[in-house]
Scaffold this motif. Structure first.
Motif, PDB file in Angstrom:
ATOM      1  N   GLU A   1       0.829  -1.209   0.000  1.00 16.16           N
ATOM      2  CA  GLU A   1       0.000   0.000   0.000  1.00 16.16           C
ATOM      3  C   GLU A   1       0.866   1.263   0.000  1.00 16.16           C
ATOM      4  OE1 GLU A   1      -3.783   0.925   2.631  1.00 16.16           O
ATOM      5  OE2 GLU A   1      -1.933   1.144   3.785  1.00 16.16           O
ATOM      6  N   THR A   2       1.954   1.237   0.732  1.00 14.74           N
ATOM      7  CA  THR A   2       2.782   2.426   0.906  1.00 14.74           C
ATOM      8  C   THR A   2       3.850   2.553  -0.168  1.00 14.74           C
ATOM      9  OG1 THR A   2       2.460   2.261   3.278  1.00 14.74           O
ATOM     10  CG2 THR A   2       4.229   3.673   2.525  1.00 14.74           C
ATOM     11  N   ILE A   3       4.677   1.525  -0.320  1.00 11.28           N
ATOM     12  CA  ILE A   3       5.830   1.535  -1.226  1.00 11.28           C
ATOM     13  C   ILE A   3       6.570   2.869  -1.125  1.00 11.28           C
ATOM     14  CG2 ILE A   3       6.687   1.072  -3.535  1.00 11.28           C
ATOM     15  CD1 ILE A   3       4.177  -0.467  -4.137  1.00 11.28           C
ATOM     16  N   ASN A   4       6.954   3.195   0.085  1.00 14.83           N
ATOM     17  CA  ASN A   4       7.614   4.469   0.331  1.00 14.83           C
ATOM     18  C   ASN A   4       8.571   4.275   1.506  1.00 14.83           C
ATOM     19  OD1 ASN A   4       8.334   7.087   0.837  1.00 14.83           O
ATOM     20  ND2 ASN A   4       6.238   7.875   0.886  1.00 14.83           N
ATOM     21  N   SER A   5       9.818   4.591   1.323  1.00 14.41           N
ATOM     22  CA  SER A   5      10.793   4.398   2.393  1.00 14.41           C
ATOM     23  C   SER A   5      10.745   5.514   3.437  1.00 14.41           C
ATOM     24  CB  SER A   5      12.203   4.297   1.812  1.00 14.41           C
ATOM     25  OG  SER A   5      12.540   5.500   1.153  1.00 14.41           O
ATOM     26  N   GLN A   6      10.100   6.614   3.116  1.00 15.63           N
ATOM     27  CA  GLN A   6      10.020   7.722   4.066  1.00 15.63           C
ATOM     28  C   GLN A   6       9.099   7.418   5.241  1.00 15.63           C
ATOM     29  OE1 GLN A   6       8.781  10.926   1.602  1.00 15.63           O
ATOM     30  NE2 GLN A   6      10.820  11.274   0.728  1.00 15.63           N
ATOM     31  N   THR A   7       8.123   6.575   5.028  1.00 20.26           N
ATOM     32  CA  THR A   7       7.174   6.241   6.092  1.00 20.26           C
ATOM     33  C   THR A   7       7.384   4.818   6.614  1.00 20.26           C
ATOM     34  OG1 THR A   7       5.557   5.525   4.455  1.00 20.26           O
ATOM     35  CG2 THR A   7       5.433   7.826   5.204  1.00 20.26           C
ATOM     36  N   PHE A   8       8.619   4.333   6.539  1.00 18.80           N
ATOM     37  CA  PHE A   8       8.922   2.953   6.935  1.00 18.80           C
ATOM     38  C   PHE A   8       8.522   2.673   8.381  1.00 18.80           C
ATOM     39  CE2 PHE A   8      11.780  -0.203   8.764  1.00 18.80           C
ATOM     40  CZ  PHE A   8      11.500  -1.288   7.944  1.00 18.80           C
TER      41      PHE A   8
ATOM     42  N   THR B   1       4.759   2.659   8.876  1.00 20.63           N
ATOM     43  CA  THR B   1       4.191   1.454   8.280  1.00 20.63           C
ATOM     44  C   THR B   1       4.489   0.238   9.153  1.00 20.63           C
ATOM     45  OG1 THR B   1       4.488   2.416   6.087  1.00 20.63           O
ATOM     46  CG2 THR B   1       4.118   0.050   6.191  1.00 20.63           C
TER      47      THR B   1
END
Length: 177
Positions: free
Chosen positions: A134-141, A144
Motif C-alpha cells: 500500500e505504501t511503497i515508500n521508504s520515508q514512512t517505513f 508502516t
C-alpha cells in the motif's frame, strides 16, 4: 470433500467477507490498527487442503475484499502470500507424531501455543504485505512498521476471540470423510 465441508466453508467465506466489509472497515484503532478478519477464512481451512485450492481460495477472498475496498489487488496479493506460506508454517509447526487427518485448525485441538504461533506468524506476513504494498515508500517505513505490528496484534486477538467463542471444545475433531 463432502457437501457439509463445502457448505461450511462457503458460509465462512461470506461471513468473513461481510464482517470485513460491513464492520471491520469502520473499526480502526487510532488510524494505525486495522483488523483484517477475512484472513481467518484462510487460517481456519483444513490442514489437508490441496495447495492449489488454497492458493485459488486465497486469491478469491483477497480479490473480493479488493473489490469492496478498491485497493487494486493489494489484498489479493497478500492473501495469496498467506496461502503460499501456510503449508510451510504448518510444516514447521508439525507435532512430533504428525497431524491427524481429522485434525482441524482449532485452538482446542492443537493447543494454545501452536495456534498462537501459527496465527500470528501468518497474520504478520499478510499484514506486512498489505501495508508495504500500500505504501511503497521508504520515508514512512517506521509508521508502516507500527501499522503492521498493531494491526497484527489487533487481528490476532480478534481471531483468537472468534476461536474461543465459536469453536467449542466439544467439536474437537472433525471427520471430513
Amino acid at each position: 470433500m463432502n457437501n457439509s465441508f463445502g457448505l461450511t466453508h462457503i458460509v465462512q467465506f461470506f461471513l468473513f467477507v461481510a464482517l470485513q466489509v460491513l464492520l471491520m472497515d469502520n473499526l480502526v484503532l487510532y488510524s494505525t490498527g486495522f483488523c483484517f478478519i477475512y484472513v481467518a477464512f484462510l487460517l481456519y481451512l483444513p490442514l489437508t487442503i490441496n495447495r492449489v485450492w488454497l492458493l485459488i481460495l486465497g486469491f478469491i477472498v483477497g480479490f473480493t475484499v479488493d473489490i469492496f475496498y478498491d485497493t487494486m489487488g493489494i489484498h489479493a496479493a497478500a492473501s495469496v502470500l498467506l496461502a503460499f506460506l501456510r503449508p510451510h508454517v504448518l510444516n514447521l509447526l508439525t507435532p512430533r507424531d504428525g497431524y491427524d487427518s481429522s485434525d482441524a485448525v482449532n485452538i482446542h485441538v492443537m493447543g494454545t501455543r501452536w495456534f498462537l504461533t501459527y496465527a500470528f506468524t501468518l497474520i504478520l506476513f499478510h499484514h506486512t504485505a498489505v501495508f508495504f504494498l500500500e505504501t511503497i515508500n521508504s520515508q514512512t517505513f517506521l509508521y508502516t512498521l507500527v501499522k503492521v505490528l498493531i494491526s497484527t496484534l489487533f487481528t490476532g486477538i480478534v481471531v483468537i476471540i472468534m476461536q474461543l467463542l465459536f469453536f467449542s471444545p466439544k467439536r474437537e475433531r472433525i471427520d471430513y470423510r
